[in-house]
Write a protein that holds these residues in place. Structure first.
Motif, PDB file in Angstrom:
ATOM      1  N   LYS A   1       1.364  32.620  27.096  1.00  0.00           N
ATOM      2  CA  LYS A   1       1.167  31.215  27.429  1.00  0.00           C
ATOM      3  C   LYS A   1      -0.105  30.638  26.830  1.00  0.00           C
ATOM      4  O   LYS A   1      -0.285  29.416  26.776  1.00  0.00           O
ATOM      5  N   ASN A   2      -1.020  31.505  26.365  1.00  0.00           N
ATOM      6  CA  ASN A   2      -2.307  31.040  25.848  1.00  0.00           C
ATOM      7  C   ASN A   2      -2.434  31.135  24.329  1.00  0.00           C
ATOM      8  O   ASN A   2      -3.517  30.960  23.791  1.00  0.00           O
ATOM      9  N   ILE A   3      -1.340  31.416  23.655  1.00  0.00           N
ATOM     10  CA  ILE A   3      -1.410  31.499  22.200  1.00  0.00           C
ATOM     11  C   ILE A   3      -0.455  30.497  21.560  1.00  0.00           C
ATOM     12  O   ILE A   3       0.490  30.019  22.195  1.00  0.00           O
ATOM     13  N   ILE A   4      -0.733  30.165  20.313  1.00  0.00           N
ATOM     14  CA  ILE A   4       0.139  29.305  19.529  1.00  0.00           C
ATOM     15  C   ILE A   4       0.703  30.149  18.397  1.00  0.00           C
ATOM     16  O   ILE A   4      -0.051  30.648  17.560  1.00  0.00           O
ATOM     17  N   PRO A   5       2.004  30.366  18.352  1.00  0.00           N
ATOM     18  CA  PRO A   5       2.583  31.213  17.308  1.00  0.00           C
ATOM     19  C   PRO A   5       2.432  30.583  15.933  1.00  0.00           C
ATOM     20  O   PRO A   5       2.508  29.355  15.786  1.00  0.00           O
ATOM     21  N   THR A   6       2.205  31.397  14.932  1.00  0.00           N
ATOM     22  CA  THR A   6       2.091  30.914  13.560  1.00  0.00           C
ATOM     23  C   THR A   6       3.184  31.545  12.709  1.00  0.00           C
ATOM     24  O   THR A   6       3.740  32.588  13.048  1.00  0.00           O
ATOM     25  N   VAL A   7       3.482  30.899  11.612  1.00  0.00           N
ATOM     26  CA  VAL A   7       4.494  31.379  10.688  1.00  0.00           C
ATOM     27  C   VAL A   7       3.853  31.499   9.316  1.00  0.00           C
ATOM     28  O   VAL A   7       3.072  30.631   8.910  1.00  0.00           O
ATOM     29  N   LYS A   8       4.161  32.562   8.609  1.00  0.00           N
ATOM     30  CA  LYS A   8       3.563  32.781   7.295  1.00  0.00           C
ATOM     31  C   LYS A   8       3.823  31.582   6.379  1.00  0.00           C
ATOM     32  O   LYS A   8       4.928  31.064   6.312  1.00  0.00           O
ATOM     33  N   TYR A   9       2.766  31.168   5.682  1.00  0.00           N
ATOM     34  CA  TYR A   9       2.804  30.028   4.757  1.00  0.00           C
ATOM     35  C   TYR A   9       3.156  28.722   5.459  1.00  0.00           C
ATOM     36  O   TYR A   9       3.642  27.779   4.838  1.00  0.00           O
ATOM     37  N   GLY A  10       2.921  28.660   6.784  1.00  0.00           N
ATOM     38  CA  GLY A  10       3.163  27.413   7.501  1.00  0.00           C
ATOM     39  C   GLY A  10       4.603  27.193   7.895  1.00  0.00           C
ATOM     40  O   GLY A  10       4.932  26.234   8.575  1.00  0.00           O
ATOM     41  N   GLY A  11       5.518  28.068   7.460  1.00  0.00           N
ATOM     42  CA  GLY A  11       6.926  27.930   7.830  1.00  0.00           C
ATOM     43  C   GLY A  11       7.634  26.843   7.066  1.00  0.00           C
ATOM     44  O   GLY A  11       8.765  26.497   7.367  1.00  0.00           O
ATOM     45  N   GLY A  12       6.983  26.287   6.054  1.00  0.00           N
ATOM     46  CA  GLY A  12       7.595  25.218   5.282  1.00  0.00           C
ATOM     47  C   GLY A  12       6.869  23.905   5.485  1.00  0.00           C
ATOM     48  O   GLY A  12       6.026  23.758   6.367  1.00  0.00           O
ATOM     49  N   SER A  13       7.205  22.946   4.669  1.00  0.00           N
ATOM     50  CA  SER A  13       6.562  21.635   4.749  1.00  0.00           C
ATOM     51  C   SER A  13       7.447  20.582   4.102  1.00  0.00           C
ATOM     52  O   SER A  13       8.440  20.909   3.447  1.00  0.00           O
ATOM     53  N   VAL A  14       7.059  19.348   4.304  1.00  0.00           N
ATOM     54  CA  VAL A  14       7.781  18.222   3.711  1.00  0.00           C
ATOM     55  C   VAL A  14       6.757  17.306   3.050  1.00  0.00           C
ATOM     56  O   VAL A  14       5.741  16.960   3.657  1.00  0.00           O
ATOM     57  N   MET A  15       7.039  16.940   1.812  1.00  0.00           N
ATOM     58  CA  MET A  15       6.201  15.962   1.115  1.00  0.00           C
ATOM     59  C   MET A  15       6.924  14.618   1.172  1.00  0.00           C
ATOM     60  O   MET A  15       8.115  14.529   0.843  1.00  0.00           O
ATOM     61  N   VAL A  16       6.200  13.591   1.627  1.00  0.00           N
ATOM     62  CA  VAL A  16       6.816  12.271   1.732  1.00  0.00           C
ATOM     63  C   VAL A  16       5.963  11.221   1.028  1.00  0.00           C
ATOM     64  O   VAL A  16       4.751  11.357   0.909  1.00  0.00           O
ATOM     65  N   TRP A  17       6.639  10.206   0.548  1.00  0.00           N
ATOM     66  CA  TRP A  17       5.987   9.023  -0.039  1.00  0.00           C
ATOM     67  C   TRP A  17       6.280   7.873   0.905  1.00  0.00           C
ATOM     68  O   TRP A  17       7.418   7.701   1.356  1.00  0.00           O
ATOM     69  N   GLY A  18       5.252   7.093   1.214  1.00  0.00           N
ATOM     70  CA  GLY A  18       5.459   5.963   2.102  1.00  0.00           C
ATOM     71  C   GLY A  18       4.748   4.720   1.613  1.00  0.00           C
ATOM     72  O   GLY A  18       3.850   4.787   0.769  1.00  0.00           O
ATOM     73  N   CYS A  19       5.160   3.588   2.129  1.00  0.00           N
ATOM     74  CA  CYS A  19       4.502   2.319   1.791  1.00  0.00           C
ATOM     75  C   CYS A  19       4.497   1.423   3.023  1.00  0.00           C
ATOM     76  O   CYS A  19       5.321   1.580   3.931  1.00  0.00           O
ATOM     77  N   PHE A  20       3.564   0.500   3.040  1.00  0.00           N
ATOM     78  CA  PHE A  20       3.519  -0.480   4.126  1.00  0.00           C
ATOM     79  C   PHE A  20       2.780  -1.719   3.654  1.00  0.00           C
ATOM     80  O   PHE A  20       2.105  -1.719   2.621  1.00  0.00           O
TER      81      PHE A  20
ATOM     82  N   TRP B   1       0.845  -1.193   0.000  1.00  0.00           N
ATOM     83  CA  TRP B   1       0.000   0.000   0.000  1.00  0.00           C
ATOM     84  C   TRP B   1       0.883   1.247   0.000  1.00  0.00           C
ATOM     85  O   TRP B   1       1.824   1.346   0.790  1.00  0.00           O
ATOM     86  N   THR B   2       0.586   2.207  -0.858  1.00  0.00           N
ATOM     87  CA  THR B   2       1.434   3.388  -0.996  1.00  0.00           C
ATOM     88  C   THR B   2       0.603   4.674  -1.029  1.00  0.00           C
ATOM     89  O   THR B   2      -0.592   4.651  -1.322  1.00  0.00           O
ATOM     90  N   ASP B   3       1.267   5.780  -0.751  1.00  0.00           N
ATOM     91  CA  ASP B   3       0.590   7.083  -0.816  1.00  0.00           C
ATOM     92  C   ASP B   3       1.616   8.175  -0.553  1.00  0.00           C
ATOM     93  O   ASP B   3       2.719   7.906  -0.064  1.00  0.00           O
ATOM     94  N   GLU B   4       1.232   9.433  -0.879  1.00  0.00           N
ATOM     95  CA  GLU B   4       2.062  10.595  -0.544  1.00  0.00           C
ATOM     96  C   GLU B   4       1.261  11.515   0.368  1.00  0.00           C
ATOM     97  O   GLU B   4       0.039  11.542   0.314  1.00  0.00           O
ATOM     98  N   ILE B   5       1.982  12.275   1.176  1.00  0.00           N
ATOM     99  CA  ILE B   5       1.310  13.213   2.068  1.00  0.00           C
ATOM    100  C   ILE B   5       2.230  14.382   2.373  1.00  0.00           C
ATOM    101  O   ILE B   5       3.466  14.234   2.386  1.00  0.00           O
TER     102      ILE B   5
END
Length: 285
Positions: A124-143, A96-100
Protein backbone atom coordinates in the motif's frame (compact mmCIF):
# COMPACT_ATOMS: atom_id res chain seq x y z
CA UNK A 1 40.05 24.26 24.76
CA UNK A 2 38.39 27.23 23.10
CA UNK A 3 34.64 26.99 22.97
CA UNK A 4 32.19 28.27 20.36
CA UNK A 5 28.68 29.37 21.17
CA UNK A 6 25.74 29.86 18.80
CA UNK A 7 23.84 33.18 18.69
CA UNK A 8 20.29 33.00 19.98
CA UNK A 9 18.95 34.52 16.74
CA UNK A 10 20.35 31.58 14.72
CA UNK A 11 19.63 30.81 11.93
CA UNK A 12 18.46 34.27 10.83
CA UNK A 13 22.04 35.41 10.58
CA UNK A 14 23.52 31.90 10.98
CA UNK A 15 26.66 33.25 12.70
CA UNK A 16 28.80 31.80 15.47
CA UNK A 17 31.06 33.90 17.68
CA UNK A 18 34.48 32.98 18.98
CA UNK A 19 35.39 34.00 22.52
CA UNK A 20 38.03 36.24 20.95
CA UNK A 21 35.26 38.35 19.42
CA UNK A 22 35.45 37.64 15.67
CA UNK A 23 32.47 36.23 13.78
CA UNK A 24 32.28 33.28 11.43
CA UNK A 25 29.33 32.95 8.94
CA UNK A 26 27.76 29.65 7.91
CA UNK A 27 25.62 29.58 4.78
CA UNK A 28 23.80 26.26 5.12
CA UNK A 29 22.85 23.41 7.40
CA UNK A 30 25.82 21.22 6.48
CA UNK A 31 28.40 23.88 7.34
CA UNK A 32 26.63 24.68 10.59
CA UNK A 33 26.54 21.03 11.58
CA UNK A 34 30.20 20.62 10.66
CA UNK A 35 31.11 23.55 12.91
CA UNK A 36 29.10 22.23 15.84
CA UNK A 37 30.45 18.72 15.34
CA UNK A 38 34.01 20.02 15.70
CA UNK A 39 33.25 20.88 19.34
CA UNK A 40 31.11 17.77 19.90
CA UNK A 41 27.79 19.63 19.88
CA UNK A 42 24.97 17.70 18.20
CA UNK A 43 21.94 19.41 16.67
CA UNK A 44 19.22 17.37 14.99
CA UNK A 45 18.18 18.16 11.40
CA UNK A 46 14.59 18.80 12.49
CA UNK A 47 15.73 21.48 14.96
CA UNK A 48 17.59 23.33 12.23
CA UNK A 49 14.65 23.01 9.84
CA UNK A 50 12.26 24.42 12.45
CA UNK A 51 14.52 27.38 13.03
CA UNK A 52 14.84 27.96 9.30
CA UNK A 53 11.07 27.68 8.94
CA UNK A 54 10.51 30.41 11.52
CA UNK A 55 12.51 32.69 9.27
CA UNK A 56 10.50 31.79 6.16
CA UNK A 57 12.98 29.29 4.75
CA UNK A 58 11.62 25.91 3.64
CA UNK A 59 13.01 23.02 1.64
CA UNK A 60 11.71 23.00 -1.91
CA UNK A 61 12.46 21.03 -5.06
CA UNK A 62 14.29 23.39 -7.46
CA UNK A 63 12.27 24.55 -10.47
CA UNK A 64 13.49 23.34 -13.83
CA UNK A 65 14.14 25.86 -16.59
CA UNK A 66 16.06 25.58 -19.88
CA UNK A 67 19.72 26.52 -19.76
CA UNK A 68 20.06 29.92 -21.44
CA UNK A 69 23.26 31.08 -23.08
CA UNK A 70 23.87 34.77 -23.75
CA UNK A 71 22.57 34.44 -27.31
CA UNK A 72 19.28 32.92 -26.06
CA UNK A 73 18.85 35.57 -23.38
CA UNK A 74 19.41 38.37 -25.86
CA UNK A 75 16.83 36.98 -28.32
CA UNK A 76 14.40 36.17 -25.50
CA UNK A 77 14.58 39.70 -24.10
CA UNK A 78 14.47 41.26 -27.57
CA UNK A 79 11.21 39.44 -28.37
CA UNK A 80 9.56 40.63 -25.15
CA UNK A 81 10.60 44.25 -25.69
CA UNK A 82 9.59 44.23 -29.35
CA UNK A 83 6.09 42.93 -28.66
CA UNK A 84 5.47 44.60 -25.31
CA UNK A 85 3.17 47.24 -26.78
CA UNK A 86 1.53 45.13 -29.47
CA UNK A 87 -2.29 45.27 -29.48
CA UNK A 88 -4.16 42.49 -27.70
CA UNK A 89 -5.78 41.65 -31.03
CA UNK A 90 -2.48 40.10 -32.19
CA UNK A 91 -2.44 37.57 -29.36
CA UNK A 92 -6.18 36.89 -29.68
CA UNK A 93 -5.57 35.86 -33.29
CA UNK A 94 -2.52 33.69 -32.68
CA UNK A 95 -2.73 29.91 -32.85
CA UNK A 96 -0.34 28.56 -30.20
CA UNK A 97 1.11 25.10 -30.84
CA UNK A 98 3.49 22.59 -29.29
CA UNK A 99 4.27 18.88 -28.88
CA UNK A 100 4.66 16.95 -25.66
CA UNK A 101 5.32 13.37 -24.53
CA UNK A 102 2.96 11.83 -21.97
CA UNK A 103 4.31 8.80 -20.10
CA UNK A 104 2.00 5.89 -19.32
CA UNK A 105 3.61 5.20 -15.93
CA UNK A 106 5.90 8.08 -15.22
CA UNK A 107 6.87 10.55 -12.56
CA UNK A 108 4.84 13.31 -14.17
CA UNK A 109 3.31 14.18 -10.81
CA UNK A 110 4.61 13.96 -7.24
CA UNK A 111 3.19 11.39 -4.85
CA UNK A 112 3.33 11.23 -1.04
CA UNK A 113 2.29 8.54 1.43
CA UNK A 114 1.94 8.55 5.21
CA UNK A 115 3.43 5.41 6.68
CA UNK A 116 4.88 4.07 9.92
CA UNK A 117 8.46 3.06 10.46
CA UNK A 118 9.54 -0.14 8.71
CA UNK A 119 6.43 -0.18 6.46
CA UNK A 120 7.91 1.65 3.47
CA UNK A 121 7.91 -1.49 1.32
CA UNK A 122 4.40 -2.64 2.08
CA UNK A 123 2.25 -2.86 -1.05
CA UNK A 124 0.00 0.00 0.00
CA UNK A 125 3.00 2.33 0.41
CA UNK A 126 4.73 1.79 -2.91
CA UNK A 127 4.09 2.92 -6.47
CA UNK A 128 4.80 0.18 -9.02
CA UNK A 129 7.06 1.08 -11.93
CA UNK A 130 7.40 -0.41 -15.38
CA UNK A 131 10.64 -0.66 -17.32
CA UNK A 132 11.09 2.25 -19.75
CA UNK A 133 7.94 3.88 -18.37
CA UNK A 134 5.64 1.23 -19.87
CA UNK A 135 5.21 3.28 -23.02
CA UNK A 136 4.27 6.83 -23.88
CA UNK A 137 2.27 8.97 -26.26
CA UNK A 138 3.54 11.97 -28.19
CA UNK A 139 0.85 14.52 -28.97
CA UNK A 140 0.66 17.80 -30.87
CA UNK A 141 -1.83 20.36 -29.66
CA UNK A 142 -2.98 23.89 -30.39
CA UNK A 143 -5.15 26.49 -28.72
CA UNK A 144 -6.22 30.10 -29.02
CA UNK A 145 -7.95 32.65 -26.83
CA UNK A 146 -11.23 31.04 -27.91
CA UNK A 147 -10.38 27.64 -26.43
CA UNK A 148 -8.51 24.38 -27.07
CA UNK A 149 -8.05 23.37 -30.72
CA UNK A 150 -7.27 20.05 -32.33
CA UNK A 151 -5.09 17.43 -30.64
CA UNK A 152 -3.14 15.00 -32.80
CA UNK A 153 -1.51 11.77 -31.63
CA UNK A 154 1.88 11.27 -33.27
CA UNK A 155 2.52 7.70 -34.30
CA UNK A 156 6.07 6.65 -35.07
CA UNK A 157 9.00 8.99 -35.57
CA UNK A 158 8.24 12.68 -35.85
CA UNK A 159 9.91 14.28 -38.88
CA UNK A 160 9.24 17.20 -41.20
CA UNK A 161 6.83 15.19 -43.38
CA UNK A 162 4.80 14.02 -40.38
CA UNK A 163 4.76 17.56 -38.97
CA UNK A 164 3.50 19.00 -42.24
CA UNK A 165 0.73 16.40 -42.33
CA UNK A 166 -0.32 17.39 -38.80
CA UNK A 167 -0.46 21.05 -39.81
CA UNK A 168 -2.44 20.22 -42.93
CA UNK A 169 -5.05 18.21 -41.01
CA UNK A 170 -5.39 20.38 -37.90
CA UNK A 171 -4.40 24.03 -38.35
CA UNK A 172 -6.98 25.26 -40.85
CA UNK A 173 -9.88 23.44 -39.13
CA UNK A 174 -8.85 24.94 -35.77
CA UNK A 175 -8.58 28.42 -37.28
CA UNK A 176 -12.08 28.03 -38.73
CA UNK A 177 -13.48 26.72 -35.44
CA UNK A 178 -12.03 29.71 -33.58
CA UNK A 179 -13.15 32.13 -36.32
CA UNK A 180 -9.78 33.83 -36.25
CA UNK A 181 -9.30 36.87 -38.46
CA UNK A 182 -7.54 36.67 -41.82
CA UNK A 183 -4.47 38.18 -40.14
CA UNK A 184 -4.07 35.16 -37.83
CA UNK A 185 -0.54 33.96 -37.03
CA UNK A 186 0.83 30.48 -36.32
CA UNK A 187 3.16 30.13 -33.35
CA UNK A 188 5.68 27.29 -33.30
CA UNK A 189 9.06 26.82 -31.64
CA UNK A 190 12.40 26.39 -33.40
CA UNK A 191 12.48 22.61 -33.46
CA UNK A 192 14.42 21.47 -36.56
CA UNK A 193 11.26 19.81 -37.92
CA UNK A 194 9.46 23.15 -37.73
CA UNK A 195 12.19 25.21 -39.35
CA UNK A 196 13.48 22.77 -41.97
CA UNK A 197 13.64 23.91 -45.58
CA UNK A 198 10.77 21.66 -46.66
CA UNK A 199 8.52 22.82 -43.79
CA UNK A 200 9.32 26.48 -44.45
CA UNK A 201 8.42 26.00 -48.13
CA UNK A 202 5.23 24.18 -47.17
CA UNK A 203 4.16 27.00 -44.85
CA UNK A 204 4.87 29.57 -47.52
CA UNK A 205 2.97 27.59 -50.14
CA UNK A 206 -0.04 27.28 -47.83
CA UNK A 207 0.14 30.97 -46.88
CA UNK A 208 0.60 30.39 -43.17
CA UNK A 209 2.32 33.28 -41.48
CA UNK A 210 4.42 32.27 -38.48
CA UNK A 211 5.36 34.27 -35.41
CA UNK A 212 9.10 34.82 -35.06
CA UNK A 213 10.22 32.84 -32.04
CA UNK A 214 13.35 32.92 -29.85
CA UNK A 215 14.99 29.59 -28.99
CA UNK A 216 14.76 28.09 -25.49
CA UNK A 217 11.82 30.24 -24.42
CA UNK A 218 8.96 28.08 -23.08
CA UNK A 219 8.08 30.89 -20.65
CA UNK A 220 6.75 32.83 -23.63
CA UNK A 221 4.42 30.07 -24.82
CA UNK A 222 1.18 29.98 -22.78
CA UNK A 223 0.45 26.44 -23.99
CA UNK A 224 3.03 25.28 -21.42
CA UNK A 225 0.51 26.21 -18.71
CA UNK A 226 -2.10 24.02 -20.38
CA UNK A 227 0.33 21.10 -20.69
CA UNK A 228 1.06 21.33 -16.95
CA UNK A 229 -2.63 20.98 -16.05
CA UNK A 230 -3.26 18.50 -18.85
CA UNK A 231 -0.69 15.94 -17.69
CA UNK A 232 -2.08 15.99 -14.17
CA UNK A 233 -5.69 15.29 -15.14
CA UNK A 234 -4.66 12.55 -17.59
CA UNK A 235 -2.64 10.69 -14.95
CA UNK A 236 -5.39 11.05 -12.36
CA UNK A 237 -7.46 8.75 -14.60
CA UNK A 238 -4.73 6.08 -14.29
CA UNK A 239 -4.58 4.68 -17.83
CA UNK A 240 -3.50 1.04 -17.88
CA UNK A 241 -2.23 0.88 -21.47
CA UNK A 242 -1.17 3.12 -24.33
CA UNK A 243 -4.55 2.89 -26.07
CA UNK A 244 -6.30 4.18 -22.94
CA UNK A 245 -3.66 6.88 -22.56
CA UNK A 246 -4.34 8.13 -26.08
CA UNK A 247 -8.08 8.24 -25.47
CA UNK A 248 -7.72 9.98 -22.11
CA UNK A 249 -5.47 12.59 -23.73
CA UNK A 250 -8.12 13.38 -26.34
CA UNK A 251 -10.89 13.47 -23.74
CA UNK A 252 -9.09 15.76 -21.31
CA UNK A 253 -7.80 18.15 -23.96
CA UNK A 254 -11.35 18.72 -25.17
CA UNK A 255 -12.45 19.43 -21.58
CA UNK A 256 -10.07 22.37 -21.07
CA UNK A 257 -12.29 25.32 -20.07
CA UNK A 258 -12.62 28.12 -22.60
CA UNK A 259 -12.17 30.61 -19.76
CA UNK A 260 -8.77 29.12 -18.92
CA UNK A 261 -7.55 29.71 -22.48
CA UNK A 262 -8.99 33.20 -22.59
CA UNK A 263 -7.32 34.22 -19.30
CA UNK A 264 -3.93 32.95 -20.46
CA UNK A 265 -4.01 35.07 -23.59
CA UNK A 266 -5.59 38.09 -21.90
CA UNK A 267 -2.65 38.19 -19.46
CA UNK A 268 0.04 37.66 -22.10
CA UNK A 269 1.33 41.22 -21.80
CA UNK A 270 2.04 40.53 -18.12
CA UNK A 271 4.23 37.64 -19.24
CA UNK A 272 6.22 39.95 -21.52
CA UNK A 273 6.57 42.50 -18.71
CA UNK A 274 7.92 39.76 -16.41
CA UNK A 275 10.54 38.77 -19.01
CA UNK A 276 11.67 42.39 -19.37
CA UNK A 277 11.79 42.83 -15.58
CA UNK A 278 13.89 39.66 -15.27
CA UNK A 279 16.19 40.98 -18.03
CA UNK A 280 15.73 37.82 -20.05
CA UNK A 281 16.08 35.46 -17.10
CA UNK A 282 13.59 32.79 -15.94
CA UNK A 283 10.12 33.90 -14.84
CA UNK A 284 7.20 32.26 -13.06
CA UNK A 285 5.38 31.74 -16.37
Amino acid sequence: MEQWRTFQNYPKSTVTTHPGGHKRPHNNIQRTQASLASVKVSVHDSTIRKRLGKNGLHGRAPRQKPLLIKKNIKAYLSFARKHLDDPQDLWDNTLWTDEIKILLFGRSVSHYVWCKSNTAFQKKNIIPTVKYGGGSVMVWGCFAASGPGRLAVINGTMNSAVYQKILKENVRPSVCDFKLKRTWVLQQDNDPKHTSKSTSEWLKKNKMKTLEWPSQSPDLNPIEMLWHDFKKVVHVRKPSNVAELQQFCKDEWAKIPLQRCNRLIASYRKCLIAVVAAKGGPTSY
